[in-house]
Design an enzyme around this catalytic site. Sequence first.
Site, PDB file in Angstrom:
ATOM      1  N   ARG A 140      11.116   4.178   9.673  1.00 19.05           N
ATOM      2  CA  ARG A 140      10.984   5.507   9.059  1.00 19.05           C
ATOM      3  C   ARG A 140      12.391   5.985   8.717  1.00 19.05           C
ATOM      4  O   ARG A 140      13.229   6.147   9.606  1.00 19.05           O
ATOM      5  CB  ARG A 140      10.298   6.463  10.029  1.00 19.05           C
ATOM      6  CG  ARG A 140      10.065   7.867   9.492  1.00 19.05           C
ATOM      7  CD  ARG A 140       9.325   8.714  10.527  1.00 19.05           C
ATOM      8  NE  ARG A 140       9.042  10.052  10.025  1.00 19.05           N
ATOM      9  CZ  ARG A 140       9.862  11.101  10.145  1.00 19.05           C
ATOM     10  NH1 ARG A 140      11.034  10.942  10.759  1.00 19.05           N
ATOM     11  NH2 ARG A 140       9.518  12.270   9.666  1.00 19.05           N
ATOM     12  N   LYS A 185      19.753   9.908  13.113  1.00 20.93           N
ATOM     13  CA  LYS A 185      19.607  10.532  14.421  1.00 20.93           C
ATOM     14  C   LYS A 185      20.987  10.787  15.032  1.00 20.93           C
ATOM     15  O   LYS A 185      21.993  10.193  14.638  1.00 20.93           O
ATOM     16  CB  LYS A 185      18.783   9.623  15.340  1.00 20.93           C
ATOM     17  CG  LYS A 185      17.315   9.474  14.933  1.00 20.93           C
ATOM     18  CD  LYS A 185      16.505  10.693  15.324  1.00 20.93           C
ATOM     19  CE  LYS A 185      15.049  10.605  14.871  1.00 20.93           C
ATOM     20  NZ  LYS A 185      14.244   9.679  15.668  1.00 20.93           N
TER      21      LYS A 185
END
Length: 272
Positions: free
Chosen positions: A252, A218
């Site tokens: 994840r 991210k």
Amino acid sequence: MPLHCGQFQLDLSRPLVMGIVNVTPDSFSDGGRGADAALNHALQLLDEGADILDVGGESTRPGAASVSEQEELDRVLPVLEGLRGAPVPLSIDTSKPAVMRAALAAGASMVNDVNAFQADGAFEAVVASDAALCMLHRQGDAQTMQQQPVYEDVVAEVMAFLHGRIKVAKQFGISPGRIVADPGFGFGKTLEHNLTLLRELDTFSCLGVPVLAGLSRKSMIGVLTGRGVDQRVFGSVAAALLAVEHGAQIVRVHDVSGTVDALKVWHALRYQ
């Protein structure tokens, strides 16, 4: 309590790793570039120890353009059908009820919805399937969520949203044993919001369902490390470890092998 995921009962006594399999034209390191490449990538993630495979045909990153229902189906169904009979649950990453139904028919046993099943007919599409449901908090949509997100209390507000969605799911007859909650790192949050959620992730245990954390590659990892998206492996593995240490039962990730190895060491230290 195990996570009921179709024919699978997932043991949560150790943290589970969900491997990302994207089938989108702009993805190159997590599947992408067509069904054959995505299928090969999924098989590689299985070899690396993924506990769940999450297949998505529409990018959910900030600023991503939406795709049509048919285009999304054309991308994901060949991959799901190619993986039918895999030894781990197949998850479909979608917010479209029609895609949910088709994916479940093609062998998916989990639905991962960044819209938390708020679309008309979303809960109806999954209620009778026995599939697991992952509900994510997001402020805004893909086009707006990173445009100056604001919270008075990010933990309390994310918690309240997820609690409300779990309550609605239960009203549809969906048992808590099928539900996973995701606080939505990077989905309408600043760096400080993300760090606050990570520090206080253990508070989400009060929801009474497993917590999934998706921090892999991210932008927050990029800001903290100064690395480009393809150079965030080590930062992402560290973030996954910290998420588990703070209460996440599922992470994840793009980088399954490194995450699996790191979690084996963590688990041995904690429990052996």
